[in-house]
Design a protein around this motif. Structure first.
Motif, PDB file in Angstrom:
ATOM      1  N   VAL A  15      49.962  62.032  13.221  1.00 44.70           N
ATOM      2  CA  VAL A  15      49.362  60.662  13.507  1.00 44.70           C
ATOM      3  C   VAL A  15      49.020  59.344  13.379  1.00 44.70           C
ATOM      4  N   GLY A  16      49.893  59.342  11.588  1.00 41.53           N
ATOM      5  CA  GLY A  16      49.824  58.008  11.300  1.00 41.53           C
ATOM      6  C   GLY A  16      51.363  57.430  12.521  1.00 41.53           C
ATOM      7  N   GLN A  17      51.734  57.625  12.983  1.00 43.69           N
ATOM      8  CA  GLN A  17      53.284  56.945  13.706  1.00 43.69           C
ATOM      9  C   GLN A  17      52.635  56.785  15.305  1.00 43.69           C
ATOM     10  N   ARG A  18      52.026  57.520  15.966  1.00 38.60           N
ATOM     11  CA  ARG A  18      51.186  57.542  16.798  1.00 38.60           C
ATOM     12  C   ARG A  18      49.797  55.690  16.890  1.00 38.60           C
ATOM     13  N   ILE A  19      48.845  55.529  15.572  1.00 36.67           N
ATOM     14  CA  ILE A  19      48.365  55.002  15.294  1.00 36.67           C
ATOM     15  C   ILE A  19      49.250  53.303  15.256  1.00 36.67           C
ATOM     16  N   ILE A  20      50.187  53.326  15.094  1.00 39.18           N
ATOM     17  CA  ILE A  20      51.227  52.253  14.375  1.00 39.18           C
ATOM     18  C   ILE A  20      51.555  52.082  16.123  1.00 39.18           C
ATOM     19  N   LYS A  21      52.447  52.860  16.972  1.00 42.14           N
ATOM     20  CA  LYS A  21      52.508  52.233  17.853  1.00 42.14           C
ATOM     21  C   LYS A  21      51.476  51.846  19.406  1.00 42.14           C
ATOM     22  N   MET A  22      49.984  52.186  18.955  1.00 42.52           N
ATOM     23  CA  MET A  22      49.242  51.970  20.287  1.00 42.52           C
ATOM     24  C   MET A  22      48.321  50.351  19.593  1.00 42.52           C
ATOM     25  N   LEU A  23      48.271  50.697  17.897  1.00 42.86           N
ATOM     26  CA  LEU A  23      48.017  48.875  17.232  1.00 42.86           C
ATOM     27  C   LEU A  23      48.688  47.656  17.274  1.00 42.86           C
ATOM     28  N   VAL A  24      50.230  48.155  17.621  1.00 49.30           N
ATOM     29  CA  VAL A  24      50.875  46.538  18.176  1.00 49.30           C
ATOM     30  C   VAL A  24      50.891  46.076  19.246  1.00 49.30           C
ATOM     31  N   GLN A  25      49.813  47.102  20.287  1.00 48.13           N
ATOM     32  CA  GLN A  25      49.921  46.934  21.153  1.00 48.13           C
ATOM     33  C   GLN A  25      48.529  45.933  21.020  1.00 48.13           C
ATOM     34  N   GLU A  26      47.595  45.872  19.729  1.00 46.60           N
ATOM     35  CA  GLU A  26      46.634  45.053  20.247  1.00 46.60           C
ATOM     36  C   GLU A  26      47.008  43.402  20.082  1.00 46.60           C
ATOM     37  N   LYS A  27      46.444  42.776  21.172  1.00 44.06           N
ATOM     38  CA  LYS A  27      46.693  41.636  21.816  1.00 44.06           C
ATOM     39  C   LYS A  27      46.736  40.306  20.242  1.00 44.06           C
ATOM     40  N   GLU A  28      45.688  40.552  19.691  1.00 41.92           N
ATOM     41  CA  GLU A  28      45.103  39.725  18.916  1.00 41.92           C
ATOM     42  C   GLU A  28      45.701  39.459  17.689  1.00 41.92           C
ATOM     43  N   LEU A  29      46.292  41.234  17.082  1.00 40.28           N
ATOM     44  CA  LEU A  29      46.923  41.887  15.835  1.00 40.28           C
ATOM     45  C   LEU A  29      48.248  40.602  15.888  1.00 40.28           C
TER      46      LEU A  29
END
Length: 377
Positions: A15-29
């Motif tokens: 699960v952690g890998q998938r979260i990372i891959k989605m997180l990095v698409q967040e504009k303000e991150l």
């Protein structure tokens, strides 16, 4: 949420890998810190490439650390806005020592919560489990259950107990005063059985079947479950991270837990595995099997033998009552509360999830065949 940073524990996991891959698409991150003990293993060097080659403007930092190292966690949390905690030991067979499970799942979570207080992290999302809710008996039917019903697992087995107590600690920490005078906001997500490409559980099932001429062991034909695709689970965590930082949504989310399911059809685990793998020639075991009540009491007998032998010999049964119950119950939950509070809608449809998972199973089949060809040469 301008300029926020996120720490993900268990970042090398399914699960952690998938979260990372989605997180990095967040504009303000601005930065995501991927924390996992697994990065120390030579076999997981590919994870470095998975994370470092992500197309993102956000900084991706890999941290090799132990969830039981309180001082390390405190340093890892410095400057972080949100923590997503997925690190856990999953074990329903009694393979892992009880104390190890309690240390990682419960003590590790407590360590991380304290680190958040000391580092003034304002949001904490806990990846819990439907196992926190049960099932407690294969005779009890829960169909489209929801949060207001307050189901609670009563098994003493270390995995469900540790996850249950960790979730309680997370929700109780909501409203804690941070070192800088701010407030910690928490919530917990309870995914159903998670499937998808690279699932370690599905991988084991397929490999066992390949060794058994493509026959899938039929051990869960009495169940009705609603598995959830891994990307949809990851998406729910992203929405929770957004929600806890949103002044309008946050009050409704703080201190709450949510079941995370999707539109995968309700079915037995046996039928589910067959549906995903039948394209590659797999089929269910059609031989006679023990009636469920007899299987349950056989599990009890094996547990008794294990207990009696424990002073002189460690005997681990192939299955136990908890596993029999888990694999043969009608136990499904709706995602309506997550839909209402988090704005959650499954990103991936059942048809797409089925196709992706089936294609991945195909790669396992080809790898197995190549291994056999190499051995025969």
């Amino acid at each position: 949420m301008p300029g926020w940073n996120c720490l993900v524990t268990g970042a090398g996991g399914f699960v952690g890998q998938r979260i990372i891959k989605m997180l990095v698409q967040e504009k303000e991150l601005q930065e995501v810190r991927a924390l996992d003990k697994v990065f120390r293993r030579k076999a997981s060097k590919d994870l470095f490439f998975v994370f470092t080659e992500l197309q993102t403007k956000a900084k991706v930092t890999l941290l090799e650390g132990d969830i039981l190292d309180a001082q390390y966690l405190r340093r890892a949390c410095q400057g972080i806005s949100v923590v997503i905690h997925t690190a856990a030991v999953i074990d329903v067979l009694g393979v892992v020592p009880k104390q190890t499970i309690l240390d990682v799942n419960l003590k590790g979570t407590q360590n991380l919560l304290e680190a958040c207080v000391q580092a003034s992290v304002t949001a904490f999302i806990f990846c819990s489990s439907v196992d926190v809710a049960g099932p407690n008996s294969y005779k009890t039917i829960v169909l489209n259950g929801h949060e207001e019903e307050r189901h609670e697992n009563t098994w003493p087995d270390p995995y469900p107990y540790s996850k249950k107590m960790a979730e309680k600690a997370v929700l109780a920490a909501n409203g804690s005063i941070l070192k800088n005078g701010g407030t910690l906001h928490t919530c917990a997500l309870r995914p159903m059985y998670i499937y998808g490409e690279r699932s370690p559980f599905i991988s084991n099932i397929i490999i066992m079947a390949l060794k058994n001429k493509g026959i899938l062991s039929a051990t869960s034909k009495f169940s009705i479950a609603n598995p959830v695709y891994v990307d949809n689970v990851a998406w729910a965590h992203i929405l929770a991270a957004r929600g806890l930082q949103d002044p309008k949504k946050s009050p409704n989310i703080q201190g709450q837990f949510y079941y995370v399911s999707d539109d995968t059809p309700h079915q037995s685990y046996d039928d589910f595995y067959y549906t995903l793998s039948k394209e590659w020639g797999f089929h269910l075991d059609s031989s006679w099997s023990l009636p469920l009540p007899m299987l349950y009491w056989l599990a009890f007998l094996l547990e008794t033998v294990s207990f009696l032998l424990s002073p002189v010999y460690r005997y681990r049964p192939l299955f136990n009552r908890h596993l029999v119950t888990l694999a043969n119950s009608t136990f499904t939950f709706t995602y309506k509360k997550a839909q209402r509070d988090l704005g959650y809608e499954p990103l991936i449809s059942w048809e797409e999830a089925k196709q992706k998972t089936s294609e991945w199973i195909g790669t396992l089949v080809w790898q197995h065949r190549e291994t056999l060809d190499t051995k025969s040469q």
